[in-house]
Enzyme design. Structure first.
Site, PDB file in Angstrom:
ATOM      1  CB  SER A 103      -0.955  -0.040   1.190  1.00 28.51           C
ATOM      2  OG  SER A 103      -1.929   0.965   1.115  1.00 28.51           O
ATOM      3  CG  ASP A 246      -2.531   4.204  -1.186  1.00 25.13           C
ATOM      4  OD1 ASP A 246      -3.371   4.088  -2.106  1.00 25.13           O
ATOM      5  OD2 ASP A 246      -2.541   3.460  -0.189  1.00 25.13           O
ATOM      6  CG  ASP A 250      -5.920   0.947  -0.179  1.00 29.78           C
ATOM      7  OD1 ASP A 250      -5.087   1.885  -0.186  1.00 29.78           O
ATOM      8  OD2 ASP A 250      -5.860   0.014   0.643  1.00 29.78           O
TER       9      ASP A 250
END
Length: 453
Positions: A103, A246, A250
Site C-alpha cells: 500500500s 497511494d 485504495d
C-alpha cells in the site's frame, strides 16, 4: 508471538520478513482454507494482482505457485490496484483473491492480503486459520489435478475501468466530468494507468504526475503520503483540483485549486451530503473511525447525518457498514468505501465521485471542503511506557477528564495504546492549535510520569 496478520494482511520488509518461503506457504494454506469453502462443483479459481514494487514480482510468483500446487487455477492480473483486485474477484466469480502490496509503505516493504468470494477481506478468525495451517503436511494433487496458471491480457483491467466510469453515469453520449481539469498524482503505483484513464473516460482533462513506475519509485515523495508536489502542480496547471492515490490506490486525498489539502474526513463529508441529497445514504448515516476529526462529526450533526465510530482500520469500518447496511464510510487517511460500488476503499472511485459532486454543484472543491471544517488536532506518541495501564491509571484518567471539561463540546481527547509498540498515542482536538498543543503536551507529560517503565 503476535498475530501473523495485521490490520491489512501480512506486511513487512520484503525478502526479510515477507519471504518467498512464507509467500509459498501462505498460498498453499490459503488454498486449503479458502478454496475448500467453495461449493460450486468446479476446481477452485483464484485471481492475483500486485503493485509495481520490484519484490512483488517474485512474491506473487511464489503465492501463485503455492495456490497452483494445491489444485487452484490462478489468473495473474499483473499490476492492478487493490480495489480492482477486490472487484474482479467478484466479477470473475473467483473463489479467492490475493493482492501483493504494501500500500502506502516505502518500496522495500511488501505484503500479502487475501479476499474471499465476493471480494471481501477476511475476518480475524479466517486469517488465524490460514496462519495455523502454515507448514501443515497435506497430500498434494498430481497430474491433471494440479492448478493451471494463466496471465490476463489486460481485459480485466479494462472491465474495472468500465465499472468505475459507469458508477458516475458515463455513457458514449454522456461524459459527466466534461469541463473539469484534474491533476492526478498516481504515486508511481498500481493506478498509474487506470486512474488517469478512468477520469479521462468520464470526460475530465487530466494532468498526470508520478505515473511512471519502475519497480523502485513507488510512493517515493509522491502520492497521498507526500502531496506537496501535487499541491504545486494543481496551482501551476490551473487545475480545478487534484487527487493523490497511494501505491495500491485504495486511498485518495485531494487538493483544491489553491493547493490546499482536502483530507479523507472532508471528502467523506462532501460525499455523505451528496448521497443524502440524492436519497442514497442508507440510514442517513456515515461510518468513520475514532480518529476522524471532530469537525467532521459536528458538520454531519448540523447536516442531519448520524456518525458511527469504529476502531482504526478500514476493515473495521467495512464490518460496521456491512452489519448495519450502511453505504458510506472511511478514514481520515483517504480510505473511503462506497458500498454501492465497492467492497473496499477505492481511490479512483472516490476521485470520480468527488469530481462528479464538484461538477454537479458547480462549486469549487475549496467551498465544499470549507463546509467540513477541520478542528486543530495534535497527536503525541509517548514512547517507552507501560501501555497496558493506560486505561486504568486513576491519575491519568483524572487528567483526561479535566482536559475534556476544559475543551467542552468544541474539543476532544483520545488516549489509545499502540497495538504493536510500547507507545501511548495522545490525540487532542480543540478550538485553536495553541490549545490543542498545550493540552496534548500536558497529558503526554502525565502519561510519561504515570506509565513509566
Amino acid at each position: 508471538m503476535g498475530r501473523l496478520f495485521g490490520t491489512d494482511g501480512v506486511r513487512g520488509l520484503a525478502n526479510r520478513d515477507v519471504t518467498v518461503e512464507l509467500a509459498l506457504d501462505l498460498g498453499s494454506a490459503a488454498a486449503h482454507v479458502l478454496a475448500a469453502r467453495t461449493d460450486t462443483g468446479h476446481r477452485p479459481k483464484a485471481v492475483i494482482g500486485r503493485d509495481p514494487r520490484a519484490s512483488g514480482e517474485f512474491l506473487s510468483a511464489a503465492v501463485t505457485a503455492g495456490l497452483a500446487s494445491s489444485g487452484v487455477d490462478v489468473v495473474d492480473l499483473g499490476v492492478v490496484p487493490t480495489p480492482a483486485l477486490a472487484h474482479l474477484v467478484s466479477a470473475m466469480q473467483a473463489d479467492l483473491g490475493v493482492m501483493v502490496s504494501a500500500s502506502h509503505n516505502p518500496m522495500p516493504d511488501n505484503g500479502i492480503k487475501f479476499f474471499t468470494r465476493g471480494g471481501l477481506k477476511l475476518d480475524d478468525r479466517v486469517e488465524d486459520e490460514i496462519a495455523a495451517n502454515l507448514g501443515a503436511e497435506r497430500t498434494r494433487p498430481v497430474g491433471a489435478e494440479v492448478g493451471r496458471i494463466r496471465s490476463d491480457s489486460g481485459i480485466a483491467a479494462q472491465q474495472y475501468v468500465q465499472h468505475l466510469t459507469a458508477s458516475v453515469g458515463t455513457t458514449p453520449d454522456h461524459r459527466p466530468l466534461d469541463g473539469l481539469r484534474i491533476a492526478v498524482d498516481a504515486a508511481n503505483g498500481a493506478a498509474s494507468q487506470v486512474g488517469p484513464e478512468a477520469l479521462r473516460e468520464a470526460g475530465a482533462d487530466v494532468v498526470v504526475i508520478n505515473a511512471s513506475p519502475d519497480g523502485r519509485n513507488i510512493n517515493e515523495k509522491a502520492g497521498s503520503t507526500h502531496p506537496e508536489q501535487l499541491q504545486a502542480v494543481v496551482v501551476a496547471a490551473e487545475a480545478d483540483f487534484g487527487v493523490a492515490f497511494d501505491g495500491d490506490a485504495d486511498r485518495c486525498l485531494a487538493v483544491d485549486h489553491g493547493g490546499v489539502l482536502v483530507d479523507g474526513d472532508q471528502i467523506l463529508g462532501i460525499l455523505a451530503r451528496s448521497l443524502r441529497d440524492e436519497g442514497r445514504l442508507p440510514g442517513d448515516t456515515l461510518v468513520v473511525t475514532v480518529m476522524s476529526n471532530l469537525g467532521l462529526l459536528l458538520a454531519m450533526k448540523d447536516s442531519g447525518i448520524a456518525t458511527l465510530q469504529t476502531a482504526v482500520g478500514d476493515r473495521y469500518v467495512l464490518e460496521e457498514m456491512r452489519s448495519g447496511g450502511y453505504g458510506l464510510g472511511g478514514e481520515q487517511s483517504g480510505h473511503i468505501i462506497l458500498a454501492e460500488h465497492a467492497t473496499t476503499g477505492d481511490g479512483v472511485l472516490t476521485a470520480l465521485h468527488l469530481a462528479a459532486r464538484v461538477k454537479a454543484t458547480g462549486r469549487r472543491l475549496a467551498d465544499l471542503a470549507d463546509e467540513i471544517p477541520r478542528l486543530p488536532q495534535t497527536l503525541v506518541n509517548v514512547k517507552g511506557v507501560d501501555k497496558g495501564r493506560a486505561d486504568d491509571d486513576e491519575v491519568l484518567l483524572a487528567a483526561v477528564a479535566h482536559a475534556e471539561s476544559l475543551l467542552g463540546e468544541t474539543g476532544r481527547v483520545l488516549l489509545r495504546p499502540s497495538g504493536t509498540e510500547p507507545v501511548v498515542r495522545v490525540m487532542v482536538e480543540a478550538a485553536s492549535q495553541t490549545q490543542a498543543d498545550g493540552v496534548a503536551e500536558t497529558l503526554a507529560a502525565v502519561v510519561r510520569e504515570q506509565l513509566a517503565l
